[in-house]
Structures are given as structure tokens and as C-alpha cells.
Scaffold this active site. Structure first.
Site, PDB file in Angstrom:
ATOM      1  N   CYS A  90       0.863  -1.186   0.000  1.00  0.00           N
ATOM      2  CA  CYS A  90       0.000   0.000   0.000  1.00  0.00           C
ATOM      3  C   CYS A  90       0.898   1.233   0.000  1.00  0.00           C
ATOM      4  O   CYS A  90       1.614   1.469   0.987  1.00  0.00           O
ATOM      5  CB  CYS A  90      -0.901  -0.010   1.224  1.00  0.00           C
ATOM      6  SG  CYS A  90      -2.024   1.404   1.282  1.00  0.00           S
ATOM      7  N   HIS A 186      -2.388  -4.404 -10.980  1.00  0.00           N
ATOM      8  CA  HIS A 186      -2.997  -3.155 -11.454  1.00  0.00           C
ATOM      9  C   HIS A 186      -3.367  -3.255 -12.929  1.00  0.00           C
ATOM     10  O   HIS A 186      -2.637  -3.873 -13.709  1.00  0.00           O
ATOM     11  CB  HIS A 186      -2.025  -1.984 -11.258  1.00  0.00           C
ATOM     12  CG  HIS A 186      -1.730  -1.708  -9.813  1.00  0.00           C
ATOM     13  ND1 HIS A 186      -2.560  -0.957  -9.018  1.00  0.00           N
ATOM     14  CD2 HIS A 186      -0.728  -2.145  -9.009  1.00  0.00           C
ATOM     15  CE1 HIS A 186      -2.062  -0.913  -7.788  1.00  0.00           C
ATOM     16  NE2 HIS A 186      -0.959  -1.634  -7.752  1.00  0.00           N
ATOM     17  N   GLU A 235     -10.295   0.386  -6.200  1.00  0.00           N
ATOM     18  CA  GLU A 235      -9.319  -0.506  -5.579  1.00  0.00           C
ATOM     19  C   GLU A 235      -9.887  -1.897  -5.317  1.00  0.00           C
ATOM     20  O   GLU A 235     -11.035  -2.049  -4.894  1.00  0.00           O
ATOM     21  CB  GLU A 235      -8.846   0.069  -4.239  1.00  0.00           C
ATOM     22  CG  GLU A 235      -7.821   1.165  -4.376  1.00  0.00           C
ATOM     23  CD  GLU A 235      -7.035   1.378  -3.110  1.00  0.00           C
ATOM     24  OE1 GLU A 235      -6.787   0.388  -2.395  1.00  0.00           O
ATOM     25  OE2 GLU A 235      -6.693   2.543  -2.825  1.00  0.00           O
ATOM     26  N   CYS A 244      -4.514   6.066  -4.761  1.00  0.00           N
ATOM     27  CA  CYS A 244      -3.888   4.738  -4.644  1.00  0.00           C
ATOM     28  C   CYS A 244      -2.421   4.911  -5.020  1.00  0.00           C
ATOM     29  O   CYS A 244      -2.120   5.262  -6.174  1.00  0.00           O
ATOM     30  CB  CYS A 244      -4.582   3.757  -5.592  1.00  0.00           C
ATOM     31  SG  CYS A 244      -3.868   2.088  -5.565  1.00  0.00           S
ATOM     32  N   GLY A 245      -1.543   4.697  -4.058  1.00  0.00           N
ATOM     33  CA  GLY A 245      -0.119   4.961  -4.283  1.00  0.00           C
ATOM     34  C   GLY A 245       0.520   3.954  -5.227  1.00  0.00           C
ATOM     35  O   GLY A 245       1.197   4.330  -6.191  1.00  0.00           O
ATOM     36  N   GLY A 247      -1.051   2.250  -7.301  1.00  0.00           N
ATOM     37  CA  GLY A 247      -1.729   2.472  -8.573  1.00  0.00           C
ATOM     38  C   GLY A 247      -1.135   3.631  -9.347  1.00  0.00           C
ATOM     39  O   GLY A 247      -0.970   3.564 -10.571  1.00  0.00           O
TER      40      GLY A 247
END
Ligand SMILES: N[C@H](CCC[C@H](N)C(=O)O)C(=O)O
Length: 301
Positions: A90, A186, A235, A244-245, A247
């Protein structure tokens, strides 16, 4: 009203948690460095319970701050989505974890290694007058082959600008997608206008698409310039979030490999912007904020 516990309430005793966010992507942190952590089998239900907006505290998920198991790491992070599923990594969460462990004095180092499901990840703190004002994270090397995402198809083949037929609300439509792993899966879909995307309908259709056996995080992306993109995210395990990091890193890689952007982009998300750089060393670096919201006690009695 039937007796007993409302839906989503986990059993157990009161738990002290800290709610933090990265660009509005918010998590409840359980500090396992200074107190007990519930047994593994209770963690998915606990994540669902505390993340529940009505019967719990409300959050995109639960993050455990733990001692490392691997040599060379100073901390370990486990992240559970709001549906109780465990994610490998995350990005917004690890920036918050990095600030938390520094502010609590668990380290005086400004750069350290955190063991995650995506391997060792290295945050570096940016301090001003002793305050953490931003965090840069070496997010590691993206994996583009289908076998590593994972995505259906030949394991060694990349999924760059490939067709994906999606059925949503009875309508079948073929999208062109680029999929990759940042340790978690992703799917990046370039569109002309992100504001026009029916996220509530398409998000679940992508998340549960049979091409992604572990489900997938999906990022609808509009290219504003070779250095700037705008993204809306659905997500895996948490649905629509403000950022979303991992992402954002996947979007930057997809932009570069498809020739739409350079290797350094500002990723505009509903909750704010992240600076992403896919370095010549192959690693992706993400820089962004980490903020506190509240210290809370989850009391399931
Ligand atoms: N939903 C993700 C985990 C959280 C990732 C996201 N919040 C981030 O900031 O990277 C997954 O199941 O892979």
C-alpha cells in the site's frame, strides 16, 4: 432487532488504533510494536469491522505495524482492505507508517526498510523543523509479464495495450488495457475523459474480471500532458478511494511503456497529487504526504 452483535462487529477487547491518510486514502493503524496483535485468523474480520462506516470506525482498511521477520528490515507492514482481503503493498499506507514509526521514536533514521508482501520497500522521510512533511518511497521494480501480475495468458508475455472484454450491467464492451504488478495487481485504462467514466459500474466489473485470478486494482487515466495525468481508481477490496499509491506508480509505468508520458509524471487523483518517477535504475519512486486524522479506540463490546 435480533439480539447479538450487529453485522461487521468483530469479537475481542478494545483496540487502540490511529487513523491516518495519504491524499484521503485512509487506514486504521494497529501498532504491533507496542502492544498485542490479534491472531491471524481474526484479522480479516477485524479489518472488515473497523473499516465499516456504520458499525465500525470507517476506513479504506487496516494496517498492522509489526517487527520485521527478515534480516535487513527495520519494520514490517501488513495491509488489509476494507473487505478483509490482504493486499501485498500500500503506497499511501507505507508513507503513513513511515511517519508513524518516526514520530513514535521507533527509529531516528530518516530512511529505512519495511518488509511487505511486495518485498522490502524503502521510505525516505522529508523533514522540516523535525516534522515529517513528505515521504519518498522506493516502490521497487514493476513487473509487466502476465505471470507476475497475475493475469490470464502466456506467463512470459506482457499485457501492454491489450484488449479486455468487460461485461457490466448486461453490456459487453472491449477496452484497451495495460496491466502490471507493483507487488499488487494493477490494470490501467487510458480514456479521453475520466469524469465520464461510470466507476460504480465498471470498477467491480474490472475488479472481478476472470482475467485477473487475484482480482485487480483499476485506474482510469486521462493524459493531460507527457508530465501530468488524471486518474480515478477502483481498488481491489476497497472500491472507490481518493488515491492509490501503488496504482499511481502503475499508471506512470503504463504511461511510459505506451509512449503517452515521460518517466516522471504528476498523478492527479481525487484526493491530491503524487509525484512519480520511474528511474533509469528500473525502480519507481513515489513522493507524497502522510497525515494523521485521529487516535481512536475500537470497542467491540
Ligand atoms: N487495494 C490494494 C491495497 C491498497 C493499495 C492502495 N491503497 C495504495 O495506496 O497503494 C490491493 O488490494 O492491492
Amino acid at each position: 432487532m435480533t439480539a447479538g452483535r450487529p453485522p461487521g462487529r468483530a469479537a475481542g477487547r478494545p483496540l487502540r488504533l490511529t487513523k491516518m491518510h495519504g491524499l484521503g486514502n485512509n487506514y486504521l493503524f494497529l501498532d504491533g510494536l507496542s502492544g498485542p496483535v490479534p491472531p491471524d485468523q481474526e484479522l480479516p474480520a477485524l479489518a472488515r469491522a473497523v473499516s465499516d462506516r456504520n458499525f465500525g470506525i470507517g476506513s479504506d482498511g487496516l494496517i498492522l505495524v509489526l517487527p520485521p521477520r527478515e534480516a535487513g528490515a527495520q519494520f514490517r507492514m501488513r495491509i488489509f482492505n476494507a473487505d478483509g482481503s490482504e493486499g501485498e503493498m500500500c503506497g499511501n499506507g507505507i508513507r503513513c507508517l513511515a511517519r508513524l514509526v518516526y514520530d513514535r521514536g521507533y527509529t531516528r533514521a530518516e530512511e529505512f526498510t519495511v518488509e511487505t508482501g511486495a518485498g522490502p520497500i524503502r521510505p525516505r522521510l522529508h523533514l522540516e523543523n523535525g516534522e515529517v512533511v513528505a515521504v519518498t518511497v522506493d516502490m521497487g521494480v514493476p513487473r509487466l509479464e502476465r505471470g507476475a501480475i497475475p493475469m490470464a495468458g502466456p506467463a512470459g508475455e506482457r499485457a501492454v495495450e491489450v484488449p479486455l472484454e468487460v461485461e457490466a450491467a448486461g453490456e459487453r464492451r472491449t477496452f484497451t488495457v495495460t496491466a502490471l504488478s507493483m507487488g499488487n495487481p494493477h490494470c490501467v485504462v487510458f480514456v479521453d475523459d475520466v469524469a465520464a467514466v461510470d466507476l460504480a459500474r465498471l470498477g467491480p466489473a474490472f475488479e472481478h474480471h476472470p482475467a485477473f485470478p487475484q482480482r485487480v486494482n483499476t485506474h482510469f487515466t486521462q493524459v493531460l500532458s507527457p508530465q501530468r495525468v488524471r486518474v480515478r481508481v477502483w481498488e481491489r477490496g476497497s472500491g472507490p478511494t481518493l488515491a492509490c499509491g501503488t496504482g499511481a506508480c502503475a499508471v506512470a509505468v503504463a504511461g511510459a511503456v505506451t509512449g503517452r508520458t515521460g518517466r516522471r509524471v504528476t498523478v492527479e487523483l481525487p484526493g491530491g497529487a503524487l509525484d512519480i518517477r520511474w528511474d533509469e535504475d528500473g525502480h519507481v519512486y513515489m513522493t507524497g504526504p502522510a497525515a494523521y486524522i485521529a487516535d481512536v479506540t475500537y470497542d467491540p463490546r
